[in-house]
Design an enzyme around this catalytic site. Structure first.
Site, short mmCIF file in Angstrom:
data_model
loop_
_atom_site.label_atom_id
_atom_site.label_comp_id
_atom_site.label_asym_id
_atom_site.label_seq_id
_atom_site.Cartn_x
_atom_site.Cartn_y
_atom_site.Cartn_z
N LYS A 9 0.86 -1.20 0.00
CA LYS A 9 0.00 0.00 0.00
C LYS A 9 0.89 1.25 0.00
O LYS A 9 1.00 1.96 1.00
CB LYS A 9 -0.92 -0.02 1.21
CG LYS A 9 -1.95 -1.15 1.14
CD LYS A 9 -2.80 -1.19 2.39
CE LYS A 9 -3.74 -2.39 2.36
NZ LYS A 9 -4.41 -2.63 3.65
N GLY A 26 -2.26 -0.20 8.69
CA GLY A 26 -2.49 1.23 8.51
C GLY A 26 -2.89 1.87 9.84
O GLY A 26 -2.44 2.98 10.16
#
Ligand code: ATP
Ligand code: 3PG
Length: 398
Positions: free
Chosen positions: A205, A379
């Site tokens: 990501k 995240g």
């Protein structure tokens, strides 16, 4: 912030409790439908068991992957319901939709001490919409199912999504044990990390994590970058990266970060590059200045693993998020294994964050107890360390 214990103290027998979990588990790339690591499901078990055993009617909701706001069979939570039932040792009712007629009927028929899993929240555009009204309308439908809301989806607390941010605004809300434990450990690391502090970043990501690098740079002694993320940095340094994962629009950001870091960002010096994204593909080790145009980098090379391990060895605090390579495919697992092993050997405190990083620890057979803390959030843990206010945590505090 009110907690699950507070709720249990108030009594939940016969009451409907909506539990937001993060059941975004990885699946075996070679065997669709087969869960390759159920760590995230196991992590929420204490909450589900406590509610079930207290006689609550438990409505569990989660996202899986990133479907585009409409049903997509690739991302169904059905296999997760089966696994959850095995782990709970009791049946789990599965609803084929999230707020539609199936879910509504399943909620109405739910018995005391029964667990229901709704279909993937992200099959509805309202879950992730940036439009407050659209998200709010979906949240209203979810909230109508329950009397109470419990958030135990630490991996998703950084998302301003309906089930994370808007449902708690509509119901009495409580933090689950997993969220509480994660926040406690990460708070310690973010407020007073013992130096030297080394952060290891990888995974795929890329743009999500570039912002995090910017925020973490002033706090760390070294930031090691591997995985799919490193190629945008290598390109920014002027290297050709062939067919490797690249976010071209982020090259300038990477250049600026490298300048700002004045040597604290450490990049791979060699990579394992293959002809295609497959375990059977022809592959070899290349110095980063020699990556062929028709190959893609799928792991860091042995010199980089040694370089990273050396940097890790002197650390008192290590935070690791994102695999160093495509560890799910055996030829590209060595970098992740090497770096993970180096982290287990430090004389200090280590945190592993991220669905795939935690899965890598387990599937590569590493000793989980050798890490200080294995977080279910990738995240989420990064944004927490960055010092951001996380929408899911803020919603629980209100
Ligand atoms: N060089 C690479 N090219 C492409 N994919 C890669 C590469 N290196 C690692 N990956 C992939 O990155 C994925 C994990 O990335 P991701 O950023 O999702 O990390 P994570 O630890 O799961 O964090 P989060 O919990 O935020 O998702 C793995 O599936 C791995 O195969
Ligand atoms: O895998 C994760 O980090 C969480 O489940 C959140 O998923 P997302 O990055 O797709 O929001």
């Amino acid at each position: 912030m009110k907690t699950l214990d507070d709720l249990l103290g108030e009594g939940v027998s016969g009451r409907r409790v909506f539990v937001r979990a993060d059941l975004n588990v990885p699946f075996d790339k070679a065997n669709p439908g087969v869960i390759s690591d159920d760590g995230r499901a196991r992590a929420v078990l204490p909450t589900l068991i406590a509610l079930r055993d207290a006689g609550a009617r438990v409505i569990v909701a989660s996202h899986l992957g990133r479907p585009k706001g409409a049903p997509d069979p690739k991302f169904t939570l059905r296999p997760v319901a089966t696994r959850l039932a095995e782990l709970l040792g009791s049946s789990v009712v599965f609803a084929d939709d999230t707020v539609g007629p199936e879910a509504t009927q399943a909620v109405a028929e739910l018995q005391d001490g029964q667990v229901l899993l709704l279909e993937n929240l992200r099959f509805n555009e309202g879950e992730t919409s940036k439009d407050d009204a659209v998200r709010g309308a979906f949240a209203g439908q979810l909230a109508a199912f329950a009397d109470f809301y419990v958030d135990d989806a630490f991996g998703a607390v950084h998302r301003k999504h309906a089930s994370v941010y808007d449902v708690p605004a509509r119901l009495p809300h409580y933090a689950g044990g997993l969220v509480l434990k994660e926040v406690e450990v990460l708070k310690k690391v973010s407020e007073s990390p013992e130096q030297p502090y080394v952060v290891v970043l990888g995974g795929s990501k890329v743009s999500d994590k570039l912002a995090v690098i910017q925020a973490l740079l002033p706090k760390v002694d070294k930031l090691l970058v591997g995985g799919g993320m490193c190629f945008t940095f290598l390109k920014a340094q002027g290297h050709e990266v062939g067919k490797s994962l690249l976010e071209a629009e982020m090259i300038d950001t990477c250049k600026a970060l490298l300048e700002q870091a004045s040597g604290r960002i450490v990049l791979p010096v060699d990579v394992v590059a293959a002809t295609e994204f497959s375990a059977d593909a022809d592959h070899a080790i290349y110095d980063i200045s020699e990556i062929p145009a028709d190959r893609l980098g799928l792991d860091i090379g042995p010199k980089s693993t040694a370089l990273f391990s050396e940097a890790i060895s002197g650390a008192k605090t290590v935070f690791w998020n994102g695999p160093m390579g495509v560890f799910e495919l055996a030829p590209f697992a060595a970098g992740t294994r090497g770096v993970a092993e180096a982290i287990t050997k430090i004389d200090g405190f280590s945190v592993v964050g991220g669905g795939d990083s935690a899965a890598a620890v387990r599937t590569l057979g590493l000793d989980e107890s050798a890490f200080g803390h294995i977080s279910t959030g990738g995240g989420a843990s990064l944004e927490y360390l960055e010092g951001k206010t996380l929408p899911g945590v803020a919603a629980l505090e209100k």
